[in-house]
Design a protein around this motif. Structure first.
Motif, PDB file in Angstrom:
ATOM      1  N   THR A  47       0.827  -1.211   0.000  1.00  0.00           N
ATOM      2  CA  THR A  47       0.000   0.000   0.000  1.00  0.00           C
ATOM      3  C   THR A  47       0.864   1.265   0.000  1.00  0.00           C
ATOM      4  O   THR A  47       0.969   1.959  -1.013  1.00  0.00           O
ATOM      5  CB  THR A  47      -0.943  -0.001   1.212  1.00  0.00           C
ATOM      6  OG1 THR A  47      -0.178  -0.170   2.419  1.00  0.00           O
ATOM      7  CG2 THR A  47      -1.970  -1.116   1.096  1.00  0.00           C
ATOM      8  N   VAL A  48       1.501   1.555   1.135  1.00  0.00           N
ATOM      9  CA  VAL A  48       2.247   2.810   1.275  1.00  0.00           C
ATOM     10  C   VAL A  48       3.447   2.858   0.329  1.00  0.00           C
ATOM     11  O   VAL A  48       3.648   3.848  -0.388  1.00  0.00           O
ATOM     12  CB  VAL A  48       2.705   3.005   2.735  1.00  0.00           C
ATOM     13  CG1 VAL A  48       3.545   4.273   2.868  1.00  0.00           C
ATOM     14  CG2 VAL A  48       1.498   3.071   3.665  1.00  0.00           C
ATOM     15  N   VAL A  49       4.241   1.789   0.326  1.00  0.00           N
ATOM     16  CA  VAL A  49       5.422   1.778  -0.547  1.00  0.00           C
ATOM     17  C   VAL A  49       5.012   1.841  -2.012  1.00  0.00           C
ATOM     18  O   VAL A  49       5.617   2.550  -2.822  1.00  0.00           O
ATOM     19  CB  VAL A  49       6.284   0.531  -0.271  1.00  0.00           C
ATOM     20  CG1 VAL A  49       7.416   0.411  -1.301  1.00  0.00           C
ATOM     21  CG2 VAL A  49       6.864   0.584   1.144  1.00  0.00           C
ATOM     22  N   ARG A  50       3.948   1.115  -2.374  1.00  0.00           N
ATOM     23  CA  ARG A  50       3.466   1.142  -3.760  1.00  0.00           C
ATOM     24  C   ARG A  50       2.999   2.549  -4.145  1.00  0.00           C
ATOM     25  O   ARG A  50       3.299   3.036  -5.244  1.00  0.00           O
ATOM     26  CB  ARG A  50       2.328   0.151  -3.946  1.00  0.00           C
ATOM     27  CG  ARG A  50       1.763   0.135  -5.375  1.00  0.00           C
ATOM     28  CD  ARG A  50       0.548  -0.774  -5.467  1.00  0.00           C
ATOM     29  NE  ARG A  50       0.911  -2.162  -5.291  1.00  0.00           N
ATOM     30  CZ  ARG A  50       1.337  -2.952  -6.280  1.00  0.00           C
ATOM     31  NH1 ARG A  50       1.472  -2.463  -7.505  1.00  0.00           N
ATOM     32  NH2 ARG A  50       1.629  -4.215  -6.038  1.00  0.00           N
ATOM     33  N   LEU A  51       2.258   3.215  -3.242  1.00  0.00           N
ATOM     34  CA  LEU A  51       1.750   4.553  -3.530  1.00  0.00           C
ATOM     35  C   LEU A  51       2.891   5.546  -3.727  1.00  0.00           C
ATOM     36  O   LEU A  51       2.916   6.302  -4.715  1.00  0.00           O
ATOM     37  CB  LEU A  51       0.837   5.013  -2.393  1.00  0.00           C
ATOM     38  CG  LEU A  51       0.282   6.436  -2.497  1.00  0.00           C
ATOM     39  CD1 LEU A  51      -0.579   6.577  -3.748  1.00  0.00           C
ATOM     40  CD2 LEU A  51      -0.523   6.789  -1.256  1.00  0.00           C
ATOM     41  N   VAL A  52       3.846   5.560  -2.790  1.00  0.00           N
ATOM     42  CA  VAL A  52       4.971   6.489  -2.903  1.00  0.00           C
ATOM     43  C   VAL A  52       5.808   6.164  -4.136  1.00  0.00           C
ATOM     44  O   VAL A  52       6.253   7.067  -4.863  1.00  0.00           O
ATOM     45  CB  VAL A  52       5.831   6.448  -1.631  1.00  0.00           C
ATOM     46  CG1 VAL A  52       7.070   7.331  -1.788  1.00  0.00           C
ATOM     47  CG2 VAL A  52       5.022   6.902  -0.417  1.00  0.00           C
ATOM     48  N   GLY A  53       6.014   4.889  -4.392  1.00  0.00           N
ATOM     49  CA  GLY A  53       6.787   4.491  -5.559  1.00  0.00           C
ATOM     50  C   GLY A  53       6.129   4.897  -6.862  1.00  0.00           C
ATOM     51  O   GLY A  53       6.803   5.319  -7.816  1.00  0.00           O
ATOM     52  N   GLY A  95       6.748   6.592 -11.162  1.00  0.00           N
ATOM     53  CA  GLY A  95       5.857   6.583 -12.307  1.00  0.00           C
ATOM     54  C   GLY A  95       4.907   5.398 -12.293  1.00  0.00           C
ATOM     55  O   GLY A  95       5.089   4.438 -11.539  1.00  0.00           O
ATOM     56  N   PRO A  96       3.830   5.457 -13.114  1.00  0.00           N
ATOM     57  CA  PRO A  96       2.864   4.357 -13.192  1.00  0.00           C
ATOM     58  C   PRO A  96       3.558   3.050 -13.572  1.00  0.00           C
ATOM     59  O   PRO A  96       4.542   3.031 -14.302  1.00  0.00           O
ATOM     60  CB  PRO A  96       1.903   4.817 -14.293  1.00  0.00           C
ATOM     61  CG  PRO A  96       2.071   6.295 -14.359  1.00  0.00           C
ATOM     62  CD  PRO A  96       3.507   6.563 -14.017  1.00  0.00           C
ATOM     63  N   GLY A  97       3.003   1.967 -13.043  1.00  0.00           N
ATOM     64  CA  GLY A  97       3.580   0.664 -13.330  1.00  0.00           C
ATOM     65  C   GLY A  97       4.655   0.245 -12.341  1.00  0.00           C
ATOM     66  O   GLY A  97       5.243  -0.836 -12.491  1.00  0.00           O
ATOM     67  N   PHE A  98       4.928   1.077 -11.333  1.00  0.00           N
ATOM     68  CA  PHE A  98       5.930   0.706 -10.325  1.00  0.00           C
ATOM     69  C   PHE A  98       5.488  -0.552  -9.589  1.00  0.00           C
ATOM     70  O   PHE A  98       4.339  -0.672  -9.153  1.00  0.00           O
ATOM     71  CB  PHE A  98       6.117   1.848  -9.331  1.00  0.00           C
ATOM     72  CG  PHE A  98       6.938   1.470  -8.128  1.00  0.00           C
ATOM     73  CD1 PHE A  98       8.309   1.343  -8.223  1.00  0.00           C
ATOM     74  CD2 PHE A  98       6.326   1.226  -6.913  1.00  0.00           C
ATOM     75  CE1 PHE A  98       9.068   0.985  -7.114  1.00  0.00           C
ATOM     76  CE2 PHE A  98       7.066   0.875  -5.806  1.00  0.00           C
ATOM     77  CZ  PHE A  98       8.447   0.751  -5.901  1.00  0.00           C
ATOM     78  N   ASP A  99       6.397  -1.488  -9.426  1.00  0.00           N
ATOM     79  CA  ASP A  99       6.110  -2.761  -8.765  1.00  0.00           C
ATOM     80  C   ASP A  99       6.963  -2.869  -7.502  1.00  0.00           C
ATOM     81  O   ASP A  99       8.196  -3.000  -7.597  1.00  0.00           O
ATOM     82  CB  ASP A  99       6.419  -3.923  -9.706  1.00  0.00           C
ATOM     83  CG  ASP A  99       6.071  -5.281  -9.090  1.00  0.00           C
ATOM     84  OD1 ASP A  99       5.523  -5.299  -7.978  1.00  0.00           O
ATOM     85  OD2 ASP A  99       6.368  -6.302  -9.745  1.00  0.00           O
ATOM     86  N   PRO A 100       6.361  -2.799  -6.296  1.00  0.00           N
ATOM     87  CA  PRO A 100       7.158  -2.845  -5.064  1.00  0.00           C
ATOM     88  C   PRO A 100       7.867  -4.179  -4.853  1.00  0.00           C
ATOM     89  O   PRO A 100       8.813  -4.252  -4.066  1.00  0.00           O
ATOM     90  CB  PRO A 100       6.120  -2.585  -3.966  1.00  0.00           C
ATOM     91  CG  PRO A 100       4.814  -2.965  -4.567  1.00  0.00           C
ATOM     92  CD  PRO A 100       4.931  -2.643  -6.025  1.00  0.00           C
TER      93      PRO A 100
END
Length: 287
Positions: A188-194, A199-204
């Motif tokens: 959630t948080v890491v994915r949102l900040v990433g 940019g879109p498509g970021f995969d944590p």
């Protein structure tokens, strides 16, 4: 208010000392840490104290949250639900003193339990190896104290913010699972900040864990990941294990600044919920 809070804390500690549930929790912590450490220390493969000492803090990170929840989930909500809180407030005291007294008693109890057990584990290492790394041991004791204080404050704060014990347990165990075993922080948080920064498509899932961060780890993740108190404590423990003691192992890109930020984040998890609980408790209708 301080004198009234101390009076409430002393009374609360006396009641907790008689609690069978807390004695059971103490025995569970001892049973989960001491035999494990002794077995590791006497294993013929672990001939150096460093390899065993590096692992001392890990069981506490797993157990401190549930034990704190058991100790504090009913600290305010239980008395509010039973009606005994109205009786307590009929004496010369106020809600702030009640909350502070409950927080003090739970914090003292949990610190005694965690640091007392940690002291026993240090004795196990000295008995097995004849020595231990004193600087690392003391710094990790500080990490353990900060982590314990955070869970104590968080648990009492949630108990003050809700009206019933069931709600307190649901919120607290939900937070524990989200921050720890379920690892929802990364999703959630890491994915949102990433997504915002990369940019879109970021995969944590492409990020390594904080305790095994490589040189390619983005700087923002070294901070955002440490906003999770469990990950911050584990990462700081990894840093003290490898940065302060000469070792062939690498600490990765993490520095003292990253881990100092992590410790501050851990303490904030105790202070902020307690402040929110104070605000909600001060405005609650106790019926």
């Amino acid at each position: 208010m301080t004198a009234r809070a101390l009076t409430i804390a002393r009374k609360d500690l006396t009641d907790l000392a008689r609690s069978k549930l807390m004695w059971v929790a103490t025995l569970v912590v001892l049973a989960a840490t001491v035999p494990q450490t002794y077995d590791r220390a006497t294993d013929s493969w672990n001939v150096f104290v460093d390899s065993t000492q590096d692992q001392l803090l890990i069981p506490f990170v797993l157990f401190a949250g549930p034990v704190a929840i058991v100790a504090a989930y009913a600290s305010v909500a239980g008395e509010r639900e039973s009606g005994s809180l109205r009786v307590l407030l009929s004496f010369p005291t106020d809600r702030g003193a009640v909350l502070l007294g409950k927080a003090l008693s739970r914090t003292v109890l949990l610190l005694a339990l965690s640091l007392g057990t940690y002291l026993v584990l240090g004795g196990v290492l000295i008995q097995a190896y004849g020595t231990l790394d004193g600087v690392e041991y003391l710094l990790d004791a500080g990490l353990l104290a900060a982590f314990t204080v955070a869970w104590a404050g968080l648990s009492v704060g949630v108990s003050a913010a809700v009206a019933t014990k069931v709600r307190a347990v649901a919120v607290l165990f939900g937070l524990y699972l989200a921050l720890g075993p379920l690892n929802l922080w990364r999703a959630t948080v890491v994915r949102l900040v990433g997504t915002v920064l990369e940019g879109p498509g970021f995969d944590p899932s492409t990020l390594r864990s904080l305790t095994n961060a490589g040189g390619e780890t983005p700087e923002w993740y070294l901070y955002v990941g440490r906003l999770n108190p469990i990950q911050a404590t584990l990462a700081a423990n990894e840093w003290t294990s490898h940065a302060l003691t000469p070792s062939v192992w690498s600490t990765g890109p993490a520095t003292l600044a990253h881990n100092a930020f992590g410790v501050a984040a851990v303490l904030a998890w105790g202070v902020v919920p307690l402040a929110i609980g104070h605000w909600r408790f001060g405005r609650a209708d106790l019926g």
